[in-house]
Write a protein that holds these residues in place. Sequence first.
Motif, PDB file in Angstrom:
ATOM      1  N   ALA A 298       6.478  -5.762  -7.560  1.00 57.40           N
ATOM      2  CA  ALA A 298       4.985  -5.869  -7.528  1.00 57.40           C
ATOM      3  C   ALA A 298       4.661  -6.675  -6.651  1.00 57.40           C
ATOM      4  O   ALA A 298       3.301  -6.554  -5.914  1.00 57.40           O
ATOM      5  N   VAL A 299       5.309  -7.627  -6.168  1.00 52.57           N
ATOM      6  CA  VAL A 299       5.000  -8.735  -5.155  1.00 52.57           C
ATOM      7  C   VAL A 299       4.950  -7.672  -3.751  1.00 52.57           C
ATOM      8  O   VAL A 299       3.949  -7.938  -2.824  1.00 52.57           O
TER       9      VAL A 299
ATOM     10  N   PRO B 267      -0.203  -2.546   2.653  1.00 51.52           N
ATOM     11  CA  PRO B 267      -1.344  -1.868   2.769  1.00 51.52           C
ATOM     12  C   PRO B 267      -1.319  -0.565   2.087  1.00 51.52           C
ATOM     13  O   PRO B 267      -0.642   0.237   2.275  1.00 51.52           O
ATOM     14  N   GLY B 268      -2.455  -0.462   1.209  1.00 49.24           N
ATOM     15  CA  GLY B 268      -2.510   0.628   0.259  1.00 49.24           C
ATOM     16  C   GLY B 268      -1.559   0.879  -1.046  1.00 49.24           C
ATOM     17  O   GLY B 268      -1.520   1.614  -1.507  1.00 49.24           O
ATOM     18  N   GLY B 269      -0.890  -0.408  -1.081  1.00 48.00           N
ATOM     19  CA  GLY B 269       0.166  -0.449  -2.062  1.00 48.00           C
ATOM     20  C   GLY B 269      -0.625  -0.218  -3.733  1.00 48.00           C
ATOM     21  O   GLY B 269      -1.783  -0.793  -3.712  1.00 48.00           O
ATOM     22  N   SER B 270       0.145   0.217  -4.390  1.00 47.31           N
ATOM     23  CA  SER B 270      -0.536   0.488  -5.897  1.00 47.31           C
ATOM     24  C   SER B 270      -0.108  -0.593  -6.838  1.00 47.31           C
ATOM     25  O   SER B 270       1.179  -0.731  -7.047  1.00 47.31           O
ATOM     26  N   VAL B 271      -1.145  -1.413  -6.972  1.00 48.27           N
ATOM     27  CA  VAL B 271      -0.677  -2.491  -7.764  1.00 48.27           C
ATOM     28  C   VAL B 271      -2.393  -2.916  -8.756  1.00 48.27           C
ATOM     29  O   VAL B 271      -3.316  -2.457  -7.840  1.00 48.27           O
ATOM     30  N   SER B 272      -2.311  -3.266  -9.948  1.00 47.23           N
ATOM     31  CA  SER B 272      -3.641  -3.313 -10.637  1.00 47.23           C
ATOM     32  C   SER B 272      -4.078  -4.486 -10.092  1.00 47.23           C
ATOM     33  O   SER B 272      -3.574  -5.614  -9.497  1.00 47.23           O
ATOM     34  N   LYS B 273      -5.597  -4.854 -10.423  1.00 49.12           N
ATOM     35  CA  LYS B 273      -6.351  -6.012  -9.830  1.00 49.12           C
ATOM     36  C   LYS B 273      -5.787  -7.161 -10.473  1.00 49.12           C
ATOM     37  O   LYS B 273      -5.677  -8.391 -10.038  1.00 49.12           O
TER      38      LYS B 273
ATOM     39  N   LYS C 241      -3.970 -10.246  -8.607  1.00 46.90           N
ATOM     40  CA  LYS C 241      -4.644 -11.760  -8.752  1.00 46.90           C
ATOM     41  C   LYS C 241      -3.590 -12.765  -9.012  1.00 46.90           C
ATOM     42  O   LYS C 241      -3.494 -14.055  -8.339  1.00 46.90           O
ATOM     43  N   LYS C 242      -2.497 -12.474  -9.748  1.00 45.74           N
ATOM     44  CA  LYS C 242      -1.516 -13.397 -10.114  1.00 45.74           C
ATOM     45  C   LYS C 242      -0.850 -13.664  -9.075  1.00 45.74           C
ATOM     46  O   LYS C 242      -0.300 -14.679  -8.674  1.00 45.74           O
ATOM     47  N   VAL C 243      -0.449 -12.364  -8.355  1.00 45.87           N
ATOM     48  CA  VAL C 243       0.333 -12.762  -7.386  1.00 45.87           C
ATOM     49  C   VAL C 243       0.193 -13.408  -6.109  1.00 45.87           C
ATOM     50  O   VAL C 243       0.545 -14.555  -5.195  1.00 45.87           O
ATOM     51  N   LEU C 244      -1.100 -13.316  -5.640  1.00 43.07           N
ATOM     52  CA  LEU C 244      -2.085 -13.887  -4.642  1.00 43.07           C
ATOM     53  C   LEU C 244      -2.088 -15.407  -5.018  1.00 43.07           C
ATOM     54  O   LEU C 244      -2.012 -16.280  -4.233  1.00 43.07           O
ATOM     55  N   LYS C 245      -2.327 -15.757  -6.399  1.00 45.79           N
ATOM     56  CA  LYS C 245      -2.605 -16.933  -6.872  1.00 45.79           C
ATOM     57  C   LYS C 245      -1.060 -17.937  -6.635  1.00 45.79           C
ATOM     58  O   LYS C 245      -1.117 -18.935  -5.850  1.00 45.79           O
ATOM     59  N   ALA C 246      -0.087 -17.165  -6.896  1.00 50.88           N
ATOM     60  CA  ALA C 246       1.211 -17.701  -6.978  1.00 50.88           C
ATOM     61  C   ALA C 246       1.662 -17.905  -5.340  1.00 50.88           C
ATOM     62  O   ALA C 246       2.019 -18.979  -5.040  1.00 50.88           O
ATOM     63  N   ALA C 247       1.401 -16.886  -4.555  1.00 55.84           N
ATOM     64  CA  ALA C 247       1.802 -17.080  -3.043  1.00 55.84           C
ATOM     65  C   ALA C 247       0.961 -18.097  -2.748  1.00 55.84           C
ATOM     66  O   ALA C 247       1.764 -18.950  -1.553  1.00 55.84           O
ATOM     67  N   GLN C 248      -0.092 -18.514  -2.980  1.00 54.03           N
ATOM     68  CA  GLN C 248      -1.071 -19.621  -2.333  1.00 54.03           C
ATOM     69  C   GLN C 248      -0.494 -20.788  -2.827  1.00 54.03           C
ATOM     70  O   GLN C 248      -0.432 -21.801  -1.831  1.00 54.03           O
ATOM     71  N   GLU C 249      -0.064 -21.078  -4.051  1.00 48.93           N
ATOM     72  CA  GLU C 249       0.429 -22.253  -4.602  1.00 48.93           C
ATOM     73  C   GLU C 249       1.745 -22.550  -3.859  1.00 48.93           C
ATOM     74  O   GLU C 249       2.125 -23.783  -3.453  1.00 48.93           O
ATOM     75  N   LEU C 250       2.520 -21.522  -3.547  1.00 54.75           N
ATOM     76  CA  LEU C 250       3.828 -21.517  -2.927  1.00 54.75           C
ATOM     77  C   LEU C 250       4.157 -21.781  -1.543  1.00 54.75           C
ATOM     78  O   LEU C 250       4.985 -22.167  -0.976  1.00 54.75           O
TER      79      LEU C 250
END
Length: 328
Positions: free
Chosen positions: A21-22, A28-34, A38-47
């Motif tokens: 999922a990450v 680009p164009g990867g299939s993933v739910s909103k 959102k959870k992945v981007l939040k975790a990536a920013q925190e880390l």
Amino acid sequence: MARGFVTAEEVARRAGVSRSAVSRTFTPGGSVSKAVRKKVLKAAQELGYRVNRLAQGLNNDRSNLIGVVGANLSSPFISKQLDALSLGLLRRGSQCLLLNAADARKDIAPLIELLFEFRAQAIVVLSGEPPASIIDECIANGVRLVLINQSMDRTDTNIVLSDDSHGADLAALRLRAAKCRKVAVVTSGSQTPAQMRRANAFTKRMIAEDIEVVSWSDGPTTYETGYRAGCELLKDNGIDGAFCVTDLLALGFLDAARLEMNRRVPQDLSIVGFDDIPQASWKSYQLTTIAQSFEALTEKVLAALDSDEPEIRLQVVPVSMIERTTAR
């Protein structure tokens, strides 16, 4: 011991999602739910996570790297050209992998072979001419090759040229307009295809105009070479004009004329350069020169990289006369 980069697995654990999922989130164009995105981007920013583009390239047949090969990178023309090209590639979404060919002498084949190992998407050669076998290998591997200001012997690769012959013709006509009767044409000993095109076209026009030409060719393409050319050639008091096939040579020639040979420029001696490097417009020089647009050159290189049409082979960058104060 220094900590390594944050991994996708760590992001997945923080976000409570799978590793795939990450990966899809940052593809680009990867299939993933909103919600997952959102959870992945939040975790990536925190880390402080950053995508490993090199690893992404290894998973594909081709990377987004554009190999750029060149020598004499400290010269004003090459450095300005590299500045414009690398910025254009970045805006295109490509990464520029620069290889310095200074130690490769005339054989840049090993550097281009190295770019094959990086699975470069394309290769741009600023200086140095690749052997025919390397060009054939690029074609066989589907690697687009763009040669800048090289020879026009090959018709199966992309070549971007300044309009050297027309520029040299403009320089010749300008010196004729200055009423020069004996002119020098100054090239370096490197005898690059661009320098030879300029020198030959200039000489041909001067002969047609019944103006005597003295040729000088020696040393590297540097300010010092131009200075030495000025000191040697201007011992001949009959020389009242000079065409230097690069601005760097012209600036050295100009200083030699003024500082060593007691020549007044432009009253006694008219000088025209070629390239319009930034230093040509400096107040201490104000060199009359032939300009080739760095922006236009970059646009034509990018057009060659982006085109799906294999028949785009030769693109010519227009040139123009820049009038300053070194020609009567």
